[in-house]
Structures are given as C-alpha cells and as structure tokens.
Design a protein around this motif. Sequence first.
Motif, PDB file in Angstrom:
ATOM      1  N   ASP A 111       0.827  -1.205   0.000  1.00  0.00           N
ATOM      2  CA  ASP A 111       0.000   0.000   0.000  1.00  0.00           C
ATOM      3  C   ASP A 111       0.863   1.258   0.000  1.00  0.00           C
ATOM      4  O   ASP A 111       0.548   2.239  -0.681  1.00  0.00           O
TER       5      ASP A 111
ATOM      6  N   ASN B 162      -7.257   8.423  -7.364  1.00  0.00           N
ATOM      7  CA  ASN B 162      -6.905   7.042  -7.037  1.00  0.00           C
ATOM      8  C   ASN B 162      -6.160   6.949  -5.705  1.00  0.00           C
ATOM      9  O   ASN B 162      -6.331   5.986  -4.952  1.00  0.00           O
TER      10      ASN B 162
ATOM     11  N   LYS C 148      -7.537   4.798  -2.395  1.00  0.00           N
ATOM     12  CA  LYS C 148      -6.736   3.815  -1.675  1.00  0.00           C
ATOM     13  C   LYS C 148      -6.574   4.201  -0.216  1.00  0.00           C
ATOM     14  O   LYS C 148      -6.704   3.354   0.688  1.00  0.00           O
TER      15      LYS C 148
END
Length: 577
Positions: A132, A194, A198
């Motif tokens: 991540d 985006n 996330k």
Amino acid sequence: MLSRLMSGSSRSLEREYSCTVRLLDDSEYTCTIQRDAKGQYLFDLLCHHLNLLEKDYFGIRFVDPDKQRHWLEFTKSVVKQLRSQPPFTMCFRVKFYPADPAALKEEITRYLVFLQIKRDLYHGRLLCKTSDAALLAAHILQAEIGDYDPGKHPEGYSSKFQFFPKHSEKLERKIAEIHKTELSGQTPATSELNFLRKAQTLETYGVDPHPCKDVSGNAAFLAFTPFGFVVLQGNKRVHFIKWCSLCACRNEVTKLKFEGKTFYLYVSQKEEKKIILTYFAPTPEACKHLWKCGIENQAFYKLEKSSQVRTVSSSNLFFKGSRFRYSGRVAKEVMESSAKIKREPPEIHRAGMVPSRSCPSITHGPRLSSVPRTRRRAVHISIMEGLESLRDSAHSTPVRSSSHGDTFLPHVRSSRADSNERVAVIADEAYSPADSVLPTPVAEHSLELMLLSRQINGATCSIEEEKESEASTPTAAEVEALGGELRALCQGHGRPEEEQVNKFVLSVLRLLLVTMGLLFVLLLLLIILTESDLDIAFFRDIRQTPEFEQFHYQYFCPLRRWFACKIRSVVSLLIDT
C-alpha cells in the motif's frame, strides 16, 4: 476623563492585527484583521483566496503559548482565542475527513484533501503495509512529475522525494517500478483521486492522534475518524466504536465527558449493555481539547441536521464543567449542498510539478540498511510518529529513528525490549510517542469481547495479519505480563469505592451551595419588589407588617442614604476633574 477613555477604547477596537496562515501546500496567506474579528471572518477570507466552496471539511488550527493545539472557533474573536502576541501564525488543515473523498463535488476540494493525506503519510499518521505504501507513493509521484520519461528521470529518481518518515532503497525501487509500469497516462487529477480511494480503505484514514494513558498507565492514542472513535497503542488498533450503530451487534458512542485530565467515553453495546472507557490526558487543557474534538466529530458525522445540535456540558450537575456547542453544518447537509454547486471548475495551481532532476521537494530522510529476510515484517508507519510537524506547530521538531530493514516501525522502550535496541526520539515540543510492542493493526472488535477471548484462549496481544510477515512466538513471561495488564484494564473500568464516596459528598455540597445561592437571590429580589411602588395586594400586606416597617426604617433607609451619598461624591469628583 470619560472622553479620553472612550477615545482610547475606540482606538483599541480599530487596531489591526497581522495573521499568517500556512496552507496545505506549505505556501502562506497573510492578511490583517480587526481586534474584534470573529474566526468565521478569517476563515471566509481564506476560502475566498483558495476559491473553495466545499469548505465545511476544513478548519484553522493554532498552538497556544503552552504548546497546546486548538481548532479556531468561528463564533469567537480570533485575538481572544490565540492568547499570544501578534503577528499570529495558524495552519489551514482538514478538520473533518470526508467519508468518501471520491464523492466530493469539486476537484479543488479533492486536491486539498489529497495534500492533507499526503502530509499524514509523510508525518507517519497513516498506517500502511509495504504494498500500500508503494502504491500511494507512486500515485504522488505520478501527480507531481507526470509520466515516466527515461530522458528526464534517471535511475533512482524516486529518491528525490521523501514520502514517508523513513524508507529503504528497496521501497524506492518498488515505487519507481509502479510509477513506470502501472500509472502511465494518468493525469494529476486522476492520480490524486486514485490516491484518495486507496487511502480511504486504510484503518487509520482520518486519524488525528491525541496522546493519553489508559487506566493501567499504558500509553495510547485516541482519535476520531469519519466512522467512529479509535484507540491505538503503538501501531495496533485496540478499539473501534462507531458513531452510530446500524445493527444491534455493533457498539455505539453515546456520550463524551471529561473532568480535569480524565476523559470518559460512554459506549452502548448490544442487549442494552453499557460500558465506560476511561483515559487520562497529559493536561486538563489537552483533555478539554480532546473532548471538544469528540463533540464536533460526533455531531458532524452522526447527526442528520444541524438543527439537532445541542449545547453539551462536561457534567450534568448544574453549572459545573465546560459547555460547548458545535457551530456548523453536518456531513449530510454538506453533501446535499455540494450537489447543488454549479460553476466552472476553478483553476488549480498544483505545487511540486517540476522535473525530478531539479526537484527541491521534501528533504531527504534517513535511509535504511538491509537486514536478513528472517527479520522482515509488514510495513507500518508508526502512529508514534503521527504527530503534526514543525510547520503545523511553528516549532522545530527533529525526528530521529531507526528501524528493521524494510519497515517503518521504530524500536520500543518497553521493559521487555532488548537492551541493545535504539529508541525513536521525538522532541518535547511535540507529543510524546507511545511505547508499545504491538506492531500490527487488528480487526474491529469490542474491547470487552477482545479481552475476554484473549484471556480464554491465551492469545498474545499482537495479531499478525500480513502474509509476508513472520509470526514471532512470545515467551511465557511476556504472555503472563500481558495477561496481567489486560486483567488490570478490565478491572479498571469500575471506580474505587472511596472515589465514588468522595464524588458523592462533593456533589451534595455543590447542591447545597447552589441552593443557598438561589435562596439568597430570591430574598434580594423579594426585598427590591417590596420596596418598590408596585401596588399589588401581596406586597401591600407585607408592607403593613411591623417586621417590615422595622426593617425599612432601621436598615433599608440608612443603607439607601449611604449609597446615594457615595454616588454623589463620585459624580462630583468626576465633574471637578
């Protein structure tokens, strides 16, 4: 004399003060305000400068002379709130994180939220694993320098950017790889969107940590998110309680209260069961700030309409404690208002859109050396470093830390830690870090059920969720010590008997004092009405009694003459001067 006083007063009211507000892109906005200007006036000036309409998510933060952080209240005077010498320095920050950043109407709003979460990532307030972290950093890279170009971006170009408190060369290579292969063609707005999508999925999205201690004396961080109240210890989320329960099996925050340094959280569980969580802040001012933040976040995210907002008191007994009222729109109203915005999208001047070879960007942080694979763990940015930086508090806060090879996790100062380990150091100007050996976030559980299940099963407090991390087996002594702490935490929910008795006695004394005060006020009011010229049968009957005539001639008349004499003497003195 009166004219001089009036002219001096008018001059002080007309006095202007210089204010500097640091924005999310590290630029500064300077303006002047009058002495009696409210916080709303300054905030509106700032939003006009930014061309921002969806402004309810944002706020202005400042630090008082005692190093305590505050949110500027829009209904009160700016000068009276700051309590410091001008020029004033404040910060423009996201106060209420949107539950779904992608649902924001305007790109300018999404860009500002992007800058805030980017800061959270850099300052270590956003916990994430390696994959991540690399993806988030690659989105930042794509938004700031665009597509990968071999002619402009030589080997190691991603090292010119400091995305995290610290990171390794391996992570830099992974960031560059994602940027080269997966994000090509994305515009800055798409990359930012985006990135937000996330970040929204991470457990610590929207976390602004408040340092506290639990009833066992263990360091913890309390935070309020769009979804509820969170308790973190080290890098571990030990408790999560929703603002509003959508099903009977969930916990729900019902009340927030504080007394001195003690913060109480009232939680309603299933089957009408209620518990009280108790935490201790470093100072009474920090506890009050924590309480205010909780009241505002609960009102913003939980209520349906701003008309439902009520004044909240820190105690239910008469006038004791602080009273506070959230003064703004709630999340649902903000979303409805945003849907009605109809204007041409404002131009966005993004910062940092320069080639990597000349990019000044953020200063380099310490790089990590590699270690054997057996010691690699899931990457988590420590919440212990999740504190506002130098630019938020107008104070320098050097950070010095070391970590295991490919991780962001600093070593701990626990009694169970190895004596050879080094310690993550944060300056005294910032909040002190939590000491914990709990590196991994856990799934959502109620505190009571979680403690009970761990005691029954004999499980440790650290639950490894990431597949790439290797589980470490604690010793029997560690398990026993952790079990003792958990038992103490469970027992700590009930207050000692002596403390309850003392609080009851104080409440009774307070009730007596308030009653006596009310009786005294009523007596004065009765005397004034009786001595007045009101021609009411009730007062006529009182005036005809011998007791009243004696009181009138022996006490009231001499006292009235004395007051009249004093007033005449003061007036004559003013006239002479």
